[in-house]
Design an enzyme around this catalytic site. Structure first.
Site, PDB file in Angstrom:
ATOM      1  N   GLU A  44       5.342   0.300  -3.416  1.00 53.89           N
ATOM      2  CA  GLU A  44       3.890   0.333  -3.260  1.00 53.89           C
ATOM      3  C   GLU A  44       3.316   1.006  -4.493  1.00 53.89           C
ATOM      4  O   GLU A  44       3.638   2.159  -4.789  1.00 53.89           O
ATOM      5  CB  GLU A  44       3.474   1.098  -2.002  1.00 53.89           C
ATOM      6  CG  GLU A  44       1.955   1.099  -1.803  1.00 53.89           C
ATOM      7  CD  GLU A  44       1.497   1.929  -0.606  1.00 53.89           C
ATOM      8  OE1 GLU A  44       0.310   1.831  -0.269  1.00 53.89           O
ATOM      9  OE2 GLU A  44       2.317   2.673  -0.034  1.00 53.89           O
ATOM     10  N   GLU A  69       2.751   6.684  -7.629  1.00 53.46           N
ATOM     11  CA  GLU A  69       1.427   7.309  -7.665  1.00 53.46           C
ATOM     12  C   GLU A  69       1.294   8.132  -8.933  1.00 53.46           C
ATOM     13  O   GLU A  69       2.225   8.845  -9.319  1.00 53.46           O
ATOM     14  CB  GLU A  69       1.224   8.199  -6.432  1.00 53.46           C
ATOM     15  CG  GLU A  69      -0.100   8.929  -6.380  1.00 53.46           C
ATOM     16  CD  GLU A  69      -1.289   7.992  -6.447  1.00 53.46           C
ATOM     17  OE1 GLU A  69      -2.127   8.184  -7.355  1.00 53.46           O
ATOM     18  OE2 GLU A  69      -1.388   7.069  -5.612  1.00 53.46           O
ATOM     19  N   ASN A  96       2.712   5.834 -13.763  1.00 51.63           N
ATOM     20  CA  ASN A  96       1.647   4.852 -13.921  1.00 51.63           C
ATOM     21  C   ASN A  96       2.206   3.470 -13.644  1.00 51.63           C
ATOM     22  O   ASN A  96       3.285   3.121 -14.122  1.00 51.63           O
ATOM     23  CB  ASN A  96       1.102   4.923 -15.362  1.00 51.63           C
ATOM     24  CG  ASN A  96      -0.127   4.062 -15.564  1.00 51.63           C
ATOM     25  OD1 ASN A  96      -0.176   2.904 -15.151  1.00 51.63           O
ATOM     26  ND2 ASN A  96      -1.129   4.618 -16.206  1.00 51.63           N
ATOM     27  N   ASP A 118      -8.056   0.509  -6.987  1.00 50.07           N
ATOM     28  CA  ASP A 118      -9.365   0.685  -7.622  1.00 50.07           C
ATOM     29  C   ASP A 118      -9.845  -0.677  -8.125  1.00 50.07           C
ATOM     30  O   ASP A 118      -9.148  -1.334  -8.899  1.00 50.07           O
ATOM     31  CB  ASP A 118      -9.232   1.654  -8.795  1.00 50.07           C
ATOM     32  CG  ASP A 118     -10.585   2.121  -9.330  1.00 50.07           C
ATOM     33  OD1 ASP A 118     -11.542   1.326  -9.298  1.00 50.07           O
ATOM     34  OD2 ASP A 118     -10.671   3.275  -9.791  1.00 50.07           O
ATOM     35  N   LYS A 122     -16.602  -2.924 -13.372  1.00 48.14           N
ATOM     36  CA  LYS A 122     -17.255  -3.218 -14.638  1.00 48.14           C
ATOM     37  C   LYS A 122     -16.388  -4.141 -15.505  1.00 48.14           C
ATOM     38  O   LYS A 122     -15.172  -3.962 -15.578  1.00 48.14           O
ATOM     39  CB  LYS A 122     -17.562  -1.924 -15.395  1.00 48.14           C
ATOM     40  CG  LYS A 122     -18.579  -1.047 -14.685  1.00 48.14           C
ATOM     41  CD  LYS A 122     -18.886   0.212 -15.465  1.00 48.14           C
ATOM     42  CE  LYS A 122     -19.910   1.069 -14.719  1.00 48.14           C
ATOM     43  NZ  LYS A 122     -20.213   2.327 -15.439  1.00 48.14           N
ATOM     44  N   THR A 191      -3.439   1.289   6.047  1.00 44.99           N
ATOM     45  CA  THR A 191      -3.512   2.445   5.162  1.00 44.99           C
ATOM     46  C   THR A 191      -4.689   3.319   5.604  1.00 44.99           C
ATOM     47  O   THR A 191      -5.498   2.918   6.441  1.00 44.99           O
ATOM     48  CB  THR A 191      -3.745   2.020   3.701  1.00 44.99           C
ATOM     49  OG1 THR A 191      -5.104   1.610   3.539  1.00 44.99           O
ATOM     50  CG2 THR A 191      -2.827   0.859   3.304  1.00 44.99           C
ATOM     51  N   GLU A 192      -4.791   4.512   5.005  1.00 43.93           N
ATOM     52  CA  GLU A 192      -5.924   5.386   5.318  1.00 43.93           C
ATOM     53  C   GLU A 192      -7.248   4.694   4.989  1.00 43.93           C
ATOM     54  O   GLU A 192      -8.192   4.718   5.779  1.00 43.93           O
ATOM     55  CB  GLU A 192      -5.826   6.698   4.532  1.00 43.93           C
ATOM     56  CG  GLU A 192      -4.671   7.602   4.928  1.00 43.93           C
ATOM     57  CD  GLU A 192      -3.424   7.378   4.075  1.00 43.93           C
ATOM     58  OE1 GLU A 192      -2.508   8.196   4.160  1.00 43.93           O
ATOM     59  OE2 GLU A 192      -3.380   6.376   3.321  1.00 43.93           O
ATOM     60  N   TYR A 193      -7.306   4.096   3.809  1.00 48.54           N
ATOM     61  CA  TYR A 193      -8.525   3.406   3.389  1.00 48.54           C
ATOM     62  C   TYR A 193      -8.823   2.221   4.298  1.00 48.54           C
ATOM     63  O   TYR A 193      -9.979   1.960   4.637  1.00 48.54           O
ATOM     64  CB  TYR A 193      -8.392   2.922   1.946  1.00 48.54           C
ATOM     65  CG  TYR A 193      -8.808   3.928   0.904  1.00 48.54           C
ATOM     66  CD1 TYR A 193      -9.873   4.798   1.126  1.00 48.54           C
ATOM     67  CD2 TYR A 193      -8.157   3.995  -0.321  1.00 48.54           C
ATOM     68  CE1 TYR A 193     -10.260   5.714   0.167  1.00 48.54           C
ATOM     69  CE2 TYR A 193      -8.538   4.907  -1.296  1.00 48.54           C
ATOM     70  CZ  TYR A 193      -9.591   5.759  -1.045  1.00 48.54           C
ATOM     71  OH  TYR A 193      -9.985   6.664  -2.008  1.00 48.54           O
ATOM     72  N   GLU A 194      -7.796   1.500   4.681  1.00 45.37           N
ATOM     73  CA  GLU A 194      -7.988   0.324   5.523  1.00 45.37           C
ATOM     74  C   GLU A 194      -8.655   0.704   6.848  1.00 45.37           C
ATOM     75  O   GLU A 194      -9.591   0.033   7.301  1.00 45.37           O
ATOM     76  CB  GLU A 194      -6.644  -0.351   5.783  1.00 45.37           C
ATOM     77  CG  GLU A 194      -6.723  -1.630   6.584  1.00 45.37           C
ATOM     78  CD  GLU A 194      -5.391  -2.360   6.612  1.00 45.37           C
ATOM     79  OE1 GLU A 194      -5.282  -3.349   7.354  1.00 45.37           O
ATOM     80  OE2 GLU A 194      -4.455  -1.944   5.893  1.00 45.37           O
TER      81      GLU A 194
END
Length: 212
Positions: A44, A69, A96, A118, A122, A191-194
């Site tokens: 991941e 991460e 990275n 992310d 832009k 996931t947490e964001y999900e």
């Protein structure tokens, strides 16, 4: 994901070399040796606080998982979960995502997960998106012939961009969902964001693609 700086993070990471790999290049081509058993490897990229990675490892003991991460203040939150669960099929990399080719041999990885990356909306930041062609080239190199990439996001712009980028890369789309949670997929690990975005009523998008 922005979190408050944790001055203790570096020391905490250093205290747990059994879970956090400090020099991933030395394991290139022999990642199986870092685990209790030699098993397929899933990674991941951008694991956040580790909820997805830990639950996947719990549900799939016959697969070895590696979480990548870049932020120390985030990787320690995942590390705390891994230590609490004592999972033998997880390793963490403070790395990275663009460096993966240097740390995995061609064909060494069976699946890559990009969860709520992310979106870099832009135009001048296009090259930072994790489905930009240079990242896809890296994934293609380290994925096994039968391996595939999975992306989940609530960001429609990133999803549409990724579909175009994969198409131009001549990838093969295996699955495209424009409303993942409407499918009630029993195998979907959130996931947490999900969970946060879904609770707000945001649609969750998912795609799976082979790159060979």
């Amino acid at each position: 994901m922005r979190l408050r700086y944790k001055p203790w993070a570096k020391d905490y990471i250093a205290e747990h070399p059994e879970y956090v790999v400090s020099d991933p290049k030395q394991w290139r081509g022999k990642w199986g040796d870092r685990f209790e058993k030699e098993q397929p490897i899933h990674i991941e990229v951008g694991m956040g606080k580790g909820k997805f990675l830990v639950e996947m490892a719990q549900k799939n003991p016959t697969i070895n998982f590696i979480g990548v991460e870049i932020q120390e203040s985030i990787i320690v939150l995942a590390l705390e979960k891994v230590i609490a669960e004592k999972l033998p099929n997880i390793q963490l990399l403070h790395l990275n995502g663009s460096d993966l080719k240097e740390d995995f041999e061609p064909g060494e990885v069976d699946r890559i997960y990009l969860n709520f990356s992310d979106p870099w909306p832009k135009k001048r930041h296009t090259k930072r998106r994790l489905t930009y062609k240079t990242f896809l080239e890296t994934y293609q190199d380290i994925l096994s012939p039968d391996g595939y990439l999975q992306l989940k996001t609530d960001n429609q712009g990133l999803f549409e961009y990724s579909l175009v980028s994969l198409s131009e890369f001549k990838a093969t789309l295996m699955d495209v969902s424009l409303d993942l949670h409407a499918l009630n997929d029993p195998d979907n690990v959130t996931t947490e964001y999900e969970e946060k975005f879904s609770a707000k009523g945001n649609r969750i998008y998912r795609l799976r693609a082979t790159l060979h």
